[in-house]
Scaffold this motif. Structure first.
Motif, mmCIF file in Angstrom:
data_model
loop_
_atom_site.group_PDB
_atom_site.id
_atom_site.type_symbol
_atom_site.label_atom_id
_atom_site.label_comp_id
_atom_site.label_asym_id
_atom_site.label_seq_id
_atom_site.Cartn_x
_atom_site.Cartn_y
_atom_site.Cartn_z
ATOM 1 N N VAL A 272 29.716 46.411 36.581
ATOM 2 C CA VAL A 272 28.456 45.681 36.411
ATOM 3 C C VAL A 272 28.395 44.968 35.065
ATOM 4 N N TYR A 281 29.298 40.958 40.584
ATOM 5 C CA TYR A 281 27.909 40.988 40.117
ATOM 6 C C TYR A 281 27.567 39.701 39.365
ATOM 7 N N ARG A 285 22.742 42.059 39.756
ATOM 8 C CA ARG A 285 23.275 43.415 39.782
ATOM 9 C C ARG A 285 23.565 43.865 41.216
ATOM 10 N N ALA A 287 25.549 44.176 44.530
ATOM 11 C CA ALA A 287 26.996 44.175 44.724
ATOM 12 C C ALA A 287 27.421 43.245 45.844
#
Length: 295
Positions: A272, A281, A285, A287
């Motif tokens: 991240v 990312y 944030r 996925a």
């Protein structure tokens, strides 16, 4: 205890500062970088805004929490009146030993010195001080304001009084403290990291893809997050560092990091925080699987 000093304004440091400040403690958030301090406090403010929006706290609670936090770049000044210091710097043994030597010299003689290390020996860190009985591990989980566990790690010389004080203090924060002894990886990472490493090995050996591995563990084992996504969230560099500590400590090949993990960290794919790991990312944030890299 009234005055808390937190060393490091990164993800864990600002989360720890947030948690103490929200419970009414006066917190000195310390970092050598003014930019890191600014970023850390901004993160705390944004997280508090989310809590206000969800009606978990009031706007007045938010302002009181922020008022309890002071940004400081001078370590000696920041710890001069601390009842408890919580170190949350980078997971690097040499850096931590240097910091604890400075803390021992600059903090009040009755202050408790805690480290948020996720794997490094508390006993070894304590040996850098003249007060090993007052050195202890307070391993918070990420995200700190939400996660309930605090792994409280006793070093070889940690006193009963210090352990009991930290256990009670953790309860005051609304956490569930769990006392463990000082062995590589403690409990949390001794169990978690081999699982993450095995998930990476499973991907590396072509048994299944990223999404498939995480789906099996989420739906089959009731894990809220799959091990590969969790590794991204923790930081692949952090996972690698912990595995190295455990491998060095136990000399057992089951803790040897997967070559894929090593290569990804060397390539700057940390998860991240770098924008890419097992998932992408780049835009948020959230996925998005990086399929081409592992095909």
């Amino acid at each position: 205890m009234k005055h808390i000093a937190v060393i490091g304004a990164g993800t864990m440091g600002n989360g720890i500062a947030h948690t103490f400040a929200q419970k009414g403690f006066k917190v000195n958030l310390i970092d050598i970088s003014e930019a890191a301090l600014e970023k850390g406090v901004n993160t705390i403010a944004k997280n508090l805004d989310r809590m206000v929006a969800k009606e978990k706290i009031t706007a007045a609670d938010k302002e009181a929490t922020l008022h309890n936090i002071s940004k400081i770049t001078d370590l000696a000044k920041g710890v001069s009146n601390a009842d408890l210091v919580v170190e949350a710097a980078t997971e690097n043994i040499d850096l931590k030993l240097k910091i604890f030597k400075q803390l021992d010299e600059s903090s009040p003689k009755n202050a408790i010195l805690a480290t948020n290390t996720s794997s490094i020996s508390i006993t070894k860190i304590a040996a850098a001080t003249e007060r090993p009985e007052a050195v202890i591990g307070m391993h918070f989980m990420n995200p700190v304001p939400i996660m309930k566990l605090v792994e409280v790690i006793r070093g070889y010389n940690t006193s009963d009084d210090v352990t009991n004080t930290v256990m009670e203090l953790s309860k005051q924060l609304g956490k569930t403290p769990t006392e463990v002894n000082d062995y590589p990886g403690f409990v949390a990472n001794r169990i978690l990291m081999p699982m993450i490493n095995e998930a990476i090995e499973t991907l590396y050996n072509g048994v299944a893809g990223v999404v498939e591995i995480d789906t099996v563990m989420k739906l089959g084992m009731a894990h809220p997050m799959g091990p590969l996504q969790l590794a991204d969230f923790i930081g692949l560099d952090v996972c690698l560092s912990i595995l190295h500590v455990m491998y060095d400590g136990f000399k057992n090949p089951k803790y040897a990091p997967c070559p894929l993990l090593v290569n990804m960290v060397q390539a700057g794919k940390f998860g991240v925080k770098s924008g890419e790991g097992f998932y992408d990312y780049a835009n948020s944030r959230k996925a998005e699987v990086v399929s081409a890299q592992f095909s």
